[in-house]
Scaffold this active site. Structure first.
Site, PDB file in Angstrom:
ATOM      1  CB  CYS A 177       7.014  -6.672 -14.980  1.00 44.98           C
ATOM      2  SG  CYS A 177       5.391  -6.602 -14.221  1.00 44.98           S
ATOM      3  CG  ASP A 178      10.011  -4.514 -16.896  1.00 44.15           C
ATOM      4  OD1 ASP A 178       9.363  -5.282 -17.621  1.00 44.15           O
ATOM      5  OD2 ASP A 178       9.683  -3.336 -16.684  1.00 44.15           O
ATOM      6  CB  CYS A 233       7.158  -3.516 -12.530  1.00 46.94           C
ATOM      7  SG  CYS A 233       6.518  -5.096 -11.905  1.00 46.94           S
TER       8      CYS A 233
END
Length: 509
Positions: free
Chosen positions: A340-341, A337
């Site tokens: 997210c990361d 992702c």
């Protein structure tokens, strides 16, 4: 700091406060402390029910949300904006005395925990999975005085992120040791703490008319349509939300110009819970067997369910590349992702495996954060839409590698390189990267069905126009089926089709 629309929404929540709360702040002369105080003062000025005090906390800048007497166990190290603003609002309400929206059974299980637990969750404000974990741990803290939780915003505490080498969010520490990484539900967290599975009560003696297996948009749609027909409906799933939770921007939901996956599925869950559906979460179905005129469903927990018809809507998951290092370095440099990361790889070199829409969208997002992005595509050309390819071509820090077959992902404790074979020359090449984002499509969650049903070569369940499978009375919907297109709106439609097909089957049999 807060725009007009945010303040309007905030005013609504502040009116719902049950009793006064205190922001206990730990600040200094730094710029981050100044911004945090600006954020908190702006809120305190909007209501008489919020006051601010200075308090020495373990991190500066940070703040606790406390009742007038005592502490709540909830702290925020950083400014909870972005996706974490909802976590802040819910914490505010719950500390004021408004009970969390969970079952009585879960509430009792939380209150019975008799351990001193100090949770710390590292988050990114762009992560749409982080709020689920933050909000779950905040609920634990509000309901049990032996539990404490601090949300730590990775951008503000980059030194801790670097020191602990956090390469995926959310990452949770418990009493100083790494506890979990990735999205978790409240039930899953309780199970990991106590070692026993949380149980959702259900009346198992009476067969269901329809039992839906799955928790994504297809499953939710099927359960809603079935319940509206007035028949006894159950839904069993590991968690609610499905793959949509991993989706950030959604602009093709007809009638809704823009929404985000977590927001959409929260609305779907609220809609689902407004009907008399027996919802059983944190449960894994291990087998399904036809027995005369009904189906026997076995759960990993040992429970047995019986239903006259069933709808399989187990969705799909990210496809693995199955090379050495993939499993070993998951959440240690390997990610799925970029929203997210991605921020955790700011200024670093990363690789994206996959030249479809998901891969190219990820590369575009990462190009704004990373030092350099390498895109590895197995085929001789990218598969993404032309508009995405055109955008990618304008980015100077992106290198596209076609005919690239990933061989291995290597490192010591964390990823430091990826090796691929140039399919035109047969030579291996190695890239020094800190992160590898794998986006090569989806694989259906149908392995547990074994040879029970007719499936295609991709493991997708074959269904007819009514959503019925090769077994009478057994239906399927969504991304686990042979639907031509994997879209949220199509999954919802197929869930409705399967429910209506099941109802028609019950009426005729």
């Amino acid at each position: 700091m807060l725009d007009k629309e945010t303040k309007q929404n905030l005013a609504h929540y502040l009116e719902m406060l049950e009793s006064p709360v205190i922001f206990s702040t730990s600040t200094d002369d730094s710029n981050d402390s100044r911004k945090l105080l600006e954020f908190l003062n702006e809120i305190a000025q909007m209501t008489e029910k919020v006051t601010i005090e200075e308090k020495k906390l373990s991190r500066t800048p940070s703040f606790e949300i406390n009742p007038l007497n005592g502490t709540s166990g909830i702290a925020f190290a950083g400014i909870p904006l972005g996706h974490e603003f909802s976590s802040f609002l819910l914490a505010l309400l719950q500390v004021s005395g408004r009970p969390p929206k969970i079952t009585d059974s879960l509430t009792q299980q939380i209150k019975q925990i008799q351990q001193d637990l100090y949770f710390e969750t590292y988050v990114s404000l762009t992560c749409h999975n982080c709020p689920d974990v933050v909000q779950a741990l905040n609920i634990l803290s509000v309901l049990n005085p032996t539990i404490h939780h601090t949300m730590i915003e990775g951008g503000m505490y980059q030194n801790e992120i670097t020191e602990k080498q956090v390469l995926a969010v959310p990452t949770v520490y418990l009493n100083g040791q790494e506890f979990a990484s990735g999205r978790m539900t409240l039930e899953q967290i309780i199970e990991q703490i106590t070692g026993s599975q949380t149980v959702t009560p259900s009346s198992e003696s009476t067969p269901y008319d329809v039992l839906v297996i799955g928790g994504g948009p297809a499953a939710s749609s099927a359960a809603i349509y079935a319940a509206r027909k007035g028949i006894r409906t159950g839904l069993v799933a590991d968690s609610l939300g499905g793959q949509v939770i991993e989706t950030l921007g959604i602009e093709n939901m007809i009638g809704t110009p823009y929404t985000e996956g977590p927001q959409l599925m929260k609305q779907v869950e609220e809609h689902l819970r407004s009907y008399p559906v027996d919802i059983m979460t944190n449960q894994l179905v291990t087998s399904l067997q036809k027995q005369n005129d009904s189906f026997a469903v076995s759960l990993k927990s040992g429970r047995k369910l019986t239903t006259k018809t069933a709808i399989i809507a187990t969705g799909a998951r990210w496809r693995s590349i199955n090379v050495p290092g993939e499993k070993e370095f998951k959440n240690k440099g390997i990610a799925y992702c970029p929203h997210c990361d991605g921020p955790l790889f700011t200024g670093k070199d990363v690789a994206v495996i996959g030249g479809g829409n998901s891969g190219i969208e990820a590369a575009i997002d990462l190009a704004g954060l990373a030092n350099h992005v390498y895109v590895l595509e197995f085929l001789s050309e990218l598969k993404a839409d032309k508009i995405l390819q055109d955008k990618l071509a304008t980015l100077s820090n992106v290198t596209i590698l076609l005919n690239a077959e990933t061989q291995e992902i290597t490192g010591t404790t964390y990823v430091d390189s990826i090796t691929y074979k140039d399919r035109t020359t047969g030579e291996n090449q190695t890239l020094d990267v800190a992160g590898v984002f794998i986006l090569i499509g989806l694989v259906p969650n149908t392995e547990w069905l074994s040879a029970l049903l007719e499936m295609n070569e991709r493991g997708e369940i074959i269904v007819d126009l009514h959503g019925e499978t090769s077994i009478k009375g057994l239906f399927a919907a969504g991304d686990c089926t042979n639907s031509s297109y994997k879209q949220i709106i199509i999954s919802m439609g197929s869930g409705a089709t399967a429910a209506l097909g099941a109802f028609d089957y019950l009426m005729r049999n």
